[in-house]
Design a protein around this motif. Sequence first.
Motif, mmCIF file in Angstrom:
data_model
loop_
_atom_site.group_PDB
_atom_site.id
_atom_site.type_symbol
_atom_site.label_atom_id
_atom_site.label_comp_id
_atom_site.label_asym_id
_atom_site.label_seq_id
_atom_site.Cartn_x
_atom_site.Cartn_y
_atom_site.Cartn_z
ATOM 1 N N PHE A 120 0.826 -1.206 0.000
ATOM 2 C CA PHE A 120 0.000 0.000 0.000
ATOM 3 C C PHE A 120 0.864 1.260 0.000
ATOM 4 N N TRP A 121 1.755 1.372 0.993
ATOM 5 C CA TRP A 121 2.565 2.589 1.114
ATOM 6 C C TRP A 121 3.556 2.722 -0.037
ATOM 7 N N ALA A 144 0.337 4.541 -12.577
ATOM 8 C CA ALA A 144 -0.798 3.613 -12.548
ATOM 9 C C ALA A 144 -0.480 2.356 -11.743
ATOM 10 N N VAL A 145 0.726 1.825 -11.881
ATOM 11 C CA VAL A 145 1.118 0.647 -11.107
ATOM 12 C C VAL A 145 1.096 0.984 -9.617
ATOM 13 N N ALA A 157 -1.807 0.291 -4.334
ATOM 14 C CA ALA A 157 -2.493 0.837 -3.162
ATOM 15 C C ALA A 157 -3.943 0.366 -3.116
ATOM 16 N N VAL A 158 -4.625 0.409 -4.256
ATOM 17 C CA VAL A 158 -6.027 -0.002 -4.296
ATOM 18 C C VAL A 158 -6.152 -1.503 -4.028
ATOM 19 N N LEU A 209 -5.749 -2.180 -0.375
ATOM 20 C CA LEU A 209 -6.968 -1.795 0.351
ATOM 21 C C LEU A 209 -8.083 -2.825 0.147
ATOM 22 N N CYS A 210 -8.198 -3.331 -1.081
ATOM 23 C CA CYS A 210 -9.238 -4.333 -1.361
ATOM 24 C C CYS A 210 -8.974 -5.628 -0.598
ATOM 25 N N VAL A 211 -7.719 -6.050 -0.547
ATOM 26 C CA VAL A 211 -7.397 -7.263 0.218
ATOM 27 C C VAL A 211 -7.673 -7.024 1.698
ATOM 28 N N GLN A 212 -7.345 -5.839 2.189
ATOM 29 C CA GLN A 212 -7.631 -5.510 3.587
ATOM 30 C C GLN A 212 -9.136 -5.565 3.852
#
Length: 179
Positions: free
Chosen positions: A29-30, A79-80, A85-86, A89-92
């Motif tokens: 993410f970071w 974009a990568v 990051a997205v 977040l989705c896995v989280q």
Amino acid sequence: MLPWAAFLVFGLLLGRLPLQQAGLRRKVFWGGLTTTVVFETLAWALRAEAQRRGYSPELVAYLFSTTPMPPLPLYFFSAVGSSCAVIALCVQAGETWQDAPWLRPLIRTGQMALTLYVAHVVLGMGLLEQLGLLNEQSLGFAVASALLFCLAAILFAHLWRGRFKLGPLEWLMRRVTAS
């Protein structure tokens, strides 16, 4: 075609990471967020410097853009980064709300990524092209079109996966690559 293949290869590599590990997920993410900020800032600085030096606005916009067309390196890295990051977040969200009923349609949508990617190009963009609505549209139109396609994709994936184990193109890929 080559720039899009780079996204595919990166996605394959990212897909092999054990993102269920919270520490790794935070790093993805970071790292992704940082990459996006760095490359967006770099693009902005390069555009400003090139304009200051008197290069034509068209050339500057072409070479130092972070828009998908043309898919140049600044766009790729930005974009990568945002994708990482997205995805983190989705896995989280999946880890946090794994038993939530609203998550099932989204999981099924993710399980049909290849089918839906091809559908967005062939059906979504193809339809807009046939209607003469693909280019020169407002941001509002683009966002509304994307949201409409996403809602249709979620509904289709949920209904399809409720009946079949794999999406159509996922099934075809399994069939073609089965030994």
